[in-house]
Motif scaffolding. Structure first.
Motif, short mmCIF file in Angstrom:
data_model
loop_
_atom_site.label_atom_id
_atom_site.label_comp_id
_atom_site.label_asym_id
_atom_site.label_seq_id
_atom_site.Cartn_x
_atom_site.Cartn_y
_atom_site.Cartn_z
N PRO A 1 -12.18 8.24 4.67
CA PRO A 1 -11.03 7.47 4.18
C PRO A 1 -11.15 5.98 4.49
N THR A 2 -11.64 5.62 5.68
CA THR A 2 -11.78 4.21 6.03
C THR A 2 -12.77 3.51 5.11
N ARG A 3 -13.94 4.15 4.89
CA ARG A 3 -14.95 3.52 4.04
C ARG A 3 -14.50 3.50 2.59
N PHE B 1 -10.93 0.67 -2.44
CA PHE B 1 -9.54 0.25 -2.63
C PHE B 1 -9.36 -1.25 -2.39
N LEU B 2 -9.87 -1.72 -1.26
CA LEU B 2 -9.68 -3.13 -0.92
C LEU B 2 -10.28 -4.06 -1.99
N TYR C 1 0.84 -1.21 0.00
CA TYR C 1 0.00 0.00 0.00
C TYR C 1 0.87 1.25 0.00
N VAL C 2 1.87 1.25 0.88
CA VAL C 2 2.77 2.41 0.96
C VAL C 2 3.55 2.55 -0.34
N GLY D 1 1.63 -4.46 -8.05
CA GLY D 1 1.19 -4.24 -9.43
C GLY D 1 -0.30 -3.92 -9.51
N ALA D 2 -1.08 -4.71 -8.77
CA ALA D 2 -2.54 -4.49 -8.78
C ALA D 2 -2.89 -3.13 -8.19
N MET D 3 -2.19 -2.76 -7.12
CA MET D 3 -2.50 -1.48 -6.46
C MET D 3 -2.10 -0.30 -7.34
N ARG D 4 -0.99 -0.44 -8.06
CA ARG D 4 -0.54 0.62 -8.97
C ARG D 4 -1.58 0.87 -10.06
#
Lengths: 301, 357
Positions: A206-208, A214-215, A103-104, A186-189
């Motif tokens: 942000p949490t929701r 995102f998740l 994530y970071v 890769g998926a997050m990018r």
């Protein structure tokens, strides 16, 4: 009606063009041929050989005795249970450690992320054996970790950190983490960051926004990474052998013992076949469960 | 589906710098309740930055943003009650069309039956009735943009912000959507802030246009006023095609190429002045025909553009002049090298303070 002569001419031409296309396809196939041949010789042939061996008794006759023993003898089926437990635990720890890391990394500017990724990949550049023995040095009774812990007064007597399950897990997680982080990164990018802004503008905290946008979008990467780690763990040999101290008996260790100590090729082959079938079954089921084509990306036209 | 209550937006002294680059330079802007205001400017002018400040995606260095009476400059985006339409649409690829539109409603705890009803109504509003179960990647660009619109308005936000939402569409569809978005705005009555770099789009859609240049608001006015009475050479140049002619002060009046200018209004600014000539205001005069102002120029090129002829000529000082003439089949067409007299009515001769560039 067009002229008959022209018609005949184009028909002949079409056949020639089709021939060209066929030749091109064959030429492309030829490029893959050396690799295909190698895989057939070094993979498929031995696997088929072992498959045959697993059904052969000591007397040279066909038998199911090797498979019956895996089910009947606790030492054998316990090795399978241990294998799945250790693999599952390693995968879970990799998810817990790797998801925040990915994530970071994915949130960093591309250039800095490229540098950070080098550090994630760094373990790939050292031998697995070296890394495993390094952990042995660090974790043993008078190793670095125990010395430091006692010096800081965290614990009084040396802890047993190695030659057991926790020690094995430390080593396996260390080796497996890059395999999990890379596909997830890769998926997050590939996730369109505008989607998170959109979620915020629509009223998501942000949490929701993370949980509902995102998740789910990173899930295909997470599943892919977890699957790679889990399947690689199933066949792990060196690390449990060195750091487990004989207490973490995985299928691969059992197979090695069967061959080295008992020369029991049939039993070892049967275990290998069972592990292979189970692994293929897991891959098959998860390939079906994985959402296809609806993962990251696709936000922009 | 009318908005609860439209609110005005008050922007005071908003500045934002990136290193030494000043993206916004002490921007003051009043956006009226229920109006369609367009932020128009070239790329890098700060128009998108200003929109992002309104949305809360960019935190300004200093300044105040009020939605109605409420100060929002420190408020997180999700607490601002804004509908935002992105240039890239930013639809959620893991949800179907209905899921995307239902998203803001579910977040607000709207009961399921009402969610379904309002999603259907929003889809009808954007002319996508029956598309609820479609996957986002099955839609065309125009359809995606409609879904993004529906999602941004379904929860009846008090402010709708749009960031170049039509720039990815082809010309025909873009022009149709301009009318549709404007009609939607009129029906909802929300305060809408729209960002574009396309001056024609801004003229077509807006109640008022704020022309942004170099992080500052160059002019805020109705499309007609912006076009006909530009405040400075930048606005005159950016909106429409313009030719600039240097103007001299002589006595109480003004002169161009030694001839007195006939004008109807002059800026009070004591600095240098320019005359703005719009191509459609330049008339090709017959040999002895008279006009309020006459400019002689040599024709360089005549370009046929279907509906009009664009005449490119050079003035006495060598500067370029462009005139537009409706392309009828009859009538004479100037030819290259010909010296032509161009006439401009006093009402169309607009003086702006400052020089071009």
């Amino acid at each position: 009606m067009a002229s008959a002569v022209a018609g005949v001419g184009t028909a002949g031409n079409a056949r020639a063009l089709a021939r060209d296309a066929r030749r091109e396809r064959l030429a492309k196939l030829a490029l893959a041929l050396p690799a295909l041949a190698l895989i057939t010789i070094v993979m498929l042939v031995p696997v088929a050989w072992l498959f045959g061996l697993s059904f052969l008794g000591d007397d040279g006759h066909a038998t199911l005795a090797h498979y019956r023993r895996i089910v009947a003898e606790p030492a054998y089926w316990r090795a399978f249970v241990t294998t799945f437990q250790v693999s599952a635990l390693t995968t879970l720890i990799c998810i817990a450690l790797g998801y925040p890391l990915a994530y970071v990394l994915a949130a960093l500017p591309a250039r800095i992320a490229a540098i950070a990724l080098v550090f994630v990949m760094l373990p790939f550049w050292t031998s697995l054996l070296v890394r495993t023995y390094a952990w042995l040095v660090l974790l043993q009774r008078n190793g670095l970790v125990n010395a430091l812990g006692m010096k800081l007064g965290l614990w009084g007597a040396p802890l047993t950190l190695v030659n057991n399950l926790p020690g094995t897990l430390v080593g396996m997680v260390h080796i497996m983490l890059p395999f999990f982080v890379l596909p997830l990164y890769g998926a997050m990018r590939a996730i369109d960051r505008e989607c998170l802004k959109a979620a915020a503008s629509l009223g998501a905290s942000p949490t929701r926004a993370f949980l509902r946008v995102f998740l789910p979008l990173s899930l295909p990467g997470l599943v892919a990474g977890a699957l790679i780690v889990f399947v690689l763990c199933l066949g792990f040999y060196v690390t449990p052998a060195v750091l487990g101290g004989g207490k973490v008996n995985m299928v691969s260790n059992q197979i090695a013992a069967d061959i080295e100590i008992f020369f029991d090729w049939g039993g070892a082959s049967a275990q290998g076949v069972v592990l292979l079938v189970l692994t293929l079954a897991i891959l098959g089921v998860s390939a079906r469960l994985l959402p296809r084509g609806r993962g990251a990306g696709g936000g922009a036209p | 589906m009318a908005a609860r209550t439209a609110i005005p937006i008050t922007i005071r002294g908003v500045s934002k710098s990136y290193g030494s680059a000043r993206a916004l330079d002490a921007v003051d802007l009043d956006i009226r309740s229920g109006e369609f205001l367009t932020l128009l400017g070239p790329s890098g002018s700060g128009k998108t930055t200003l929109l992002m400040v309104l949305a809360g995606f960019i935190r300004p260095d200093v300044g105040s943003v009020r939605f109605g009476e409420r100060e929002v400059v420190r408020l997180a985006p999700h607490k601002r009650d804004i509908g935002f339409v992105f240039q890239s649409y930013a639809l959620f690829p893991h949800m179907d069309v209905a899921g995307n539109i239902a998203f803001p409603l579910k977040l607000r705890g709207v009961p399921a039956a009402e969610v379904a009803r309002r999603v259907e109504a929003a889809l009808d509003t954007v002319k996508l009735g029956g598309y609820g179960a479609r996957r986002v990647d099955e839609l065309s660009g125009g359809q995606r943009q409609r879904v993004a619109l529906a999602r941004a308005i379904v929860f009846e936000p008090s402010v709708v912000l749009m960031d170049e939402p039509l720039s990815a569409l082809d010309k025909k569809l873009r022009e149709a959507m301009q009318i549709e978005i404007r009609q939607l705005h009129d029906r909802l009555g929300t305060t809408t802030v729209y960002v574009t770099h396309d001056q024609r789009e801004a003229l077509t859609m807006s109640d008022r246009i704020a022309v942004i240049n170099g992080g500052r608001v160059a002019q805020v006015d109705t499309p007609r006023a912006i076009y006909e009475r530009p405040a400075d050479p930048f606005v005159a140049d950016f909106i429409g095609e313009s030719t600039f002619v240097r103007v001299e002060r002589r006595g109480g009046g003004f002169e161009c190429f030694g001839r007195a200018l006939a004008i109807t209004a002059a800026p009070s600014d004591p600095g240098p002045l320019s005359l703005v000539l719009r191509p459609e205001h330049l008339e090709i005069l017959a040999p002895h025909e008279a006009a309020d102002n006459v400019f002689e120029a040599a024709v360089q090129q005549v370009i046929y553009q279907g509906d009009t002829l664009l005449v490119h000529a050079t003035l006495a000082d060598g500067s370029a002049l462009f005139a537009r003439k409706v392309a009828t089949r009859a009538g004479s067409v100037p030819v290259r090298g010909e010296r032509v007299r161009f006439g401009v009515a006093a009402a169309n001769a607009v003086l702006v303070a400052g020089e071009r560039g």
